[in-house]
Scaffold this motif. Structure first.
Motif, PDB file in Angstrom:
ATOM      1  N   PRO A 167      -5.003   3.722   3.624  1.00 28.68           N
ATOM      2  CA  PRO A 167      -6.274   3.763   4.356  1.00 28.68           C
ATOM      3  C   PRO A 167      -6.498   5.059   5.140  1.00 28.68           C
ATOM      4  O   PRO A 167      -7.328   5.083   6.056  1.00 28.68           O
ATOM      5  CB  PRO A 167      -6.145   2.571   5.312  1.00 28.68           C
ATOM      6  CG  PRO A 167      -4.695   2.508   5.616  1.00 28.68           C
ATOM      7  CD  PRO A 167      -3.995   2.904   4.326  1.00 28.68           C
ATOM      8  N   ARG A 194       0.818  -1.212   0.000  1.00 28.74           N
ATOM      9  CA  ARG A 194       0.000   0.000   0.000  1.00 28.74           C
ATOM     10  C   ARG A 194       0.857   1.270   0.000  1.00 28.74           C
ATOM     11  O   ARG A 194       1.960   1.285   0.559  1.00 28.74           O
ATOM     12  CB  ARG A 194      -0.919   0.011   1.223  1.00 28.74           C
ATOM     13  CG  ARG A 194      -1.870  -1.168   1.277  1.00 28.74           C
ATOM     14  CD  ARG A 194      -2.743  -1.123   2.508  1.00 28.74           C
ATOM     15  NE  ARG A 194      -1.955  -1.239   3.732  1.00 28.74           N
ATOM     16  CZ  ARG A 194      -2.447  -1.095   4.961  1.00 28.74           C
ATOM     17  NH1 ARG A 194      -3.722  -0.827   5.131  1.00 28.74           N
ATOM     18  NH2 ARG A 194      -1.668  -1.219   6.016  1.00 28.74           N
ATOM     19  N   ARG A 234     -11.815   1.836  -1.301  1.00 26.42           N
ATOM     20  CA  ARG A 234     -10.469   1.275  -1.250  1.00 26.42           C
ATOM     21  C   ARG A 234     -10.480  -0.223  -1.587  1.00 26.42           C
ATOM     22  O   ARG A 234      -9.589  -0.720  -2.295  1.00 26.42           O
ATOM     23  CB  ARG A 234      -9.844   1.511   0.128  1.00 26.42           C
ATOM     24  CG  ARG A 234      -9.335   2.935   0.360  1.00 26.42           C
ATOM     25  CD  ARG A 234      -8.195   3.233  -0.582  1.00 26.42           C
ATOM     26  NE  ARG A 234      -7.475   4.440  -0.271  1.00 26.42           N
ATOM     27  CZ  ARG A 234      -7.258   5.425  -1.112  1.00 26.42           C
ATOM     28  NH1 ARG A 234      -7.740   5.362  -2.354  1.00 26.42           N
ATOM     29  NH2 ARG A 234      -6.559   6.487  -0.770  1.00 26.42           N
ATOM     30  N   GLU A 288     -10.955  -0.552  -5.295  1.00 21.65           N
ATOM     31  CA  GLU A 288      -9.705  -0.235  -6.000  1.00 21.65           C
ATOM     32  C   GLU A 288      -8.742  -1.408  -5.957  1.00 21.65           C
ATOM     33  O   GLU A 288      -8.056  -1.699  -6.956  1.00 21.65           O
ATOM     34  CB  GLU A 288      -9.060   1.005  -5.366  1.00 21.65           C
ATOM     35  CG  GLU A 288      -9.831   2.299  -5.641  1.00 21.65           C
ATOM     36  CD  GLU A 288      -9.381   3.450  -4.770  1.00 21.65           C
ATOM     37  OE1 GLU A 288      -9.864   4.578  -4.979  1.00 21.65           O
ATOM     38  OE2 GLU A 288      -8.545   3.230  -3.847  1.00 21.65           O
ATOM     39  N   THR A 311      -1.453  -0.218  -3.817  1.00 18.81           N
ATOM     40  CA  THR A 311      -2.819   0.276  -3.811  1.00 18.81           C
ATOM     41  C   THR A 311      -2.932   1.381  -2.766  1.00 18.81           C
ATOM     42  O   THR A 311      -1.984   1.647  -2.039  1.00 18.81           O
ATOM     43  CB  THR A 311      -3.807  -0.884  -3.555  1.00 18.81           C
ATOM     44  OG1 THR A 311      -5.139  -0.450  -3.815  1.00 18.81           O
ATOM     45  CG2 THR A 311      -3.704  -1.410  -2.134  1.00 18.81           C
ATOM     46  N   GLY A 312      -4.109   2.021  -2.672  1.00 17.07           N
ATOM     47  CA  GLY A 312      -4.237   3.245  -1.888  1.00 17.07           C
ATOM     48  C   GLY A 312      -4.091   3.079  -0.386  1.00 17.07           C
ATOM     49  O   GLY A 312      -4.378   2.024   0.191  1.00 17.07           O
ATOM     50  N   TYR A 326     -12.856  -0.984   6.945  1.00 16.24           N
ATOM     51  CA  TYR A 326     -11.735  -1.174   6.018  1.00 16.24           C
ATOM     52  C   TYR A 326     -11.255  -2.625   5.985  1.00 16.24           C
ATOM     53  O   TYR A 326     -11.197  -3.242   4.909  1.00 16.24           O
ATOM     54  CB  TYR A 326     -10.586  -0.233   6.384  1.00 16.24           C
ATOM     55  CG  TYR A 326      -9.357  -0.414   5.521  1.00 16.24           C
ATOM     56  CD1 TYR A 326      -9.256   0.215   4.287  1.00 16.24           C
ATOM     57  CD2 TYR A 326      -8.293  -1.228   5.933  1.00 16.24           C
ATOM     58  CE1 TYR A 326      -8.133   0.047   3.479  1.00 16.24           C
ATOM     59  CE2 TYR A 326      -7.172  -1.403   5.133  1.00 16.24           C
ATOM     60  CZ  TYR A 326      -7.100  -0.762   3.916  1.00 16.24           C
ATOM     61  OH  TYR A 326      -5.989  -0.935   3.121  1.00 16.24           O
TER      62      TYR A 326
END
Length: 455
Positions: free
Chosen positions: A183, A146, A202, A205, A180-181, A239
């Motif tokens: 949190p 991430r 998220r 994605e 990836t993005g 999340y």
């Protein structure tokens, strides 16, 4: 002024420092720490500091704990070194492996010992690739981490790390490592987006990245339960359930980096327990020995290890290991550190005093320089801003964080700014009175910095 032949001058001449502006160091030199006791350390001038970062997130039982010193001394006398290559072993390695497997929050099969969190994550990557080959899936080698995550500084683990300074001029990340993005809801949420909606986005994605790359090419996902060096980022509502559902859907291994979160830091023995995580592998270091000696470990379940064991038989060996992996003295100290944490209920103390820390930090939310306070247990951060409405600090990223950090140091508190976020991760033995000392120093540092800012 640095005097000729002083320790500071000798350091400048001979020592290249990690995570340091090497050119600036030639001008200002080091701060020399001479001793430590409890939550405090002293520099060479005799000035005492509250060590609000526990060294590097890690001295959980405090500085100068006699039981750890005695454990090291006794083991040094008995067996100062032996390795675990080629069917060799020794008591401390067996005892520690058994202890870690037994205390893991989800079923784990075995422990593999390394010397640092970076090496543990590097080893996890190698094992994941080895396993893919064992399963006849040579295409399944890509790994997702991430943005803003931190997993170490070896070539492989620094590739997992999602911070620009760990990639710039190092020619990283290596091929096959994707990101990836983050949190971070406060920083990355869209206007009007709820925490649940942000978490859903998220997760979507992540799924879209997997689909774009090809699910059959994705081997594993690495993540910290709470991001540490990326700014102490606590995942928002929903999340982790949503992320784990995506991983299960595509049968992707989950590696929980517990290097910072493990051994009580979050008010749970492991960060995975705080968020109901079910990793296939866990990497451990830092609090494992309270950083008294270098040691780290990788735990893996049967799903991961069964193909690896068979592949090692086909090849003739599992061709990986470190000279000092499972070092008997480090293992003995780690066992004693865990015993101290358990016997003195330092996990409970982290939960109780951590709640008090966050109460005190939250009370500063109206300060003109604070945009957000966050954390869990004895890990927390304040995000610094010069413009609350725009959620921006000063023109140069990190300038405001460095300014407040310097003011805190003047007031006798050592912490660390990650850009414009100030982190707090004190030893798990800290008291409410010492938290008051920390927060009062922070308040003064904020006020001093605010007075210095251009109007």
């Amino acid at each position: 002024m640095t005097l000729p032949n002083s320790p500071e001058a000798r350091d400048i001449a001979a020592h290249l420092h990690p995570y340091t502006n090497a050119k600036k160091h030639l001008e200002i030199g080091p701060m020399m720490i001479e001793s430590g006791q409890g939550v405090y350390v002293e520099d060479r001038t005799g000035k005492r500091y509250l060590e609000a970062m526990a060294g590097l997130w890690s001295v959980n039982v405090g500085f100068n704990e006699p039981r750890l010193i005695e454990a090291a001394t006794a083991q040094m006398r008995k067996l100062p070194y032996y390795h675990t290559f080629g069917h060799k072993s020794h008591g401390p390695a067996v005892d520690l492996a058994e202890k870690l497997v037994g205390m893991a929050p989800v079923p784990m099969s075995k422990a593999f010992f390394t010397n640092s969190g970076s090496e543990a994550n590097d080893t996890a990557m190698k094992m994941i690739w080895y396993r893919a080959n064992a399963l006849g899936q040579p295409q399944r080698k890509k790994i997702i981490a991430r943005d803003r995550g931190y997993h170490g500084v070896t070539i492989a683990s620094a590739s997992l790390t999602g911070l620009p300074a760990n990639h710039a001029s190092f020619d990283l990340p290596i091929a096959g490592v994707l990101h990836t993005g983050s949190p971070h809801f406060w920083r990355d949420a869209h206007p009007g987006e709820s925490e649940e909606e942000f978490s859903t986005r998220r997760a979507a994605e992540l799924a879209a990245l997997i689909e774009a790359e090809g699910p059959e090419t994705i081997a594993a996902f690495f993540a910290e339960p709470i991001m540490g060096a990326g700014g102490v980022i606590v995942p928002p509502q929903g999340y982790w359930p949503k992320i784990q559902e995506v991983l299960r859907r595509y049968d992707i291994l989950f590696v929980a980096d517990e290097v910072i979160c493990g051994f009580g830091r979050t008010g749970h023995m492991f960060g995975s327990q705080a968020f109901d995580l079910t990793p296939d592998m866990m990497t451990l270091s830092k609090g494992l020995s309270s950083s008294y000696l270098p040691i780290s470990a990788l735990l893996a379940n049967d799903k991961v290890l069964a193909p690896i064991i068979e592949e090692s038989d086909r090849i003739g060996t599992f061709g990986h290991g470190f000279t000092a992996g499972g070092h008997p003295v480090a293992a003995a100290v780690a066992l004693e550190s865990i015993a101290v944490i358990e016997e003195r209920d330092l996990v409970g103390n982290a939960a109780r005093t951590g709640a008090y820390l966050h109460q005190r930090l939250s009370a500063l939310a109206d300060h003109p320089l604070i945009g957000e306070t966050r954390g869990l247990g004895l890990i927390g951060a304040v995000e610094l801003v010069a413009d609350k409405a725009a959620r921006k600090a000063l023109e140069k990223p990190g300038q405001l964080g460095a300014a407040v950090n310097a003011r805190l140091l003047e007031r006798g508190v050592i912490t660390r700014n990650m850009g414009d976020a100030l982190a707090f991760s004190p030893p798990l033995i800290i008291t409410e009175a010492q938290i008051d000392e920390l927060v009062e120093a922070l308040t003064g540092a904020l006020d001093d910095t605010l007075a210095d800012l251009p109007r």
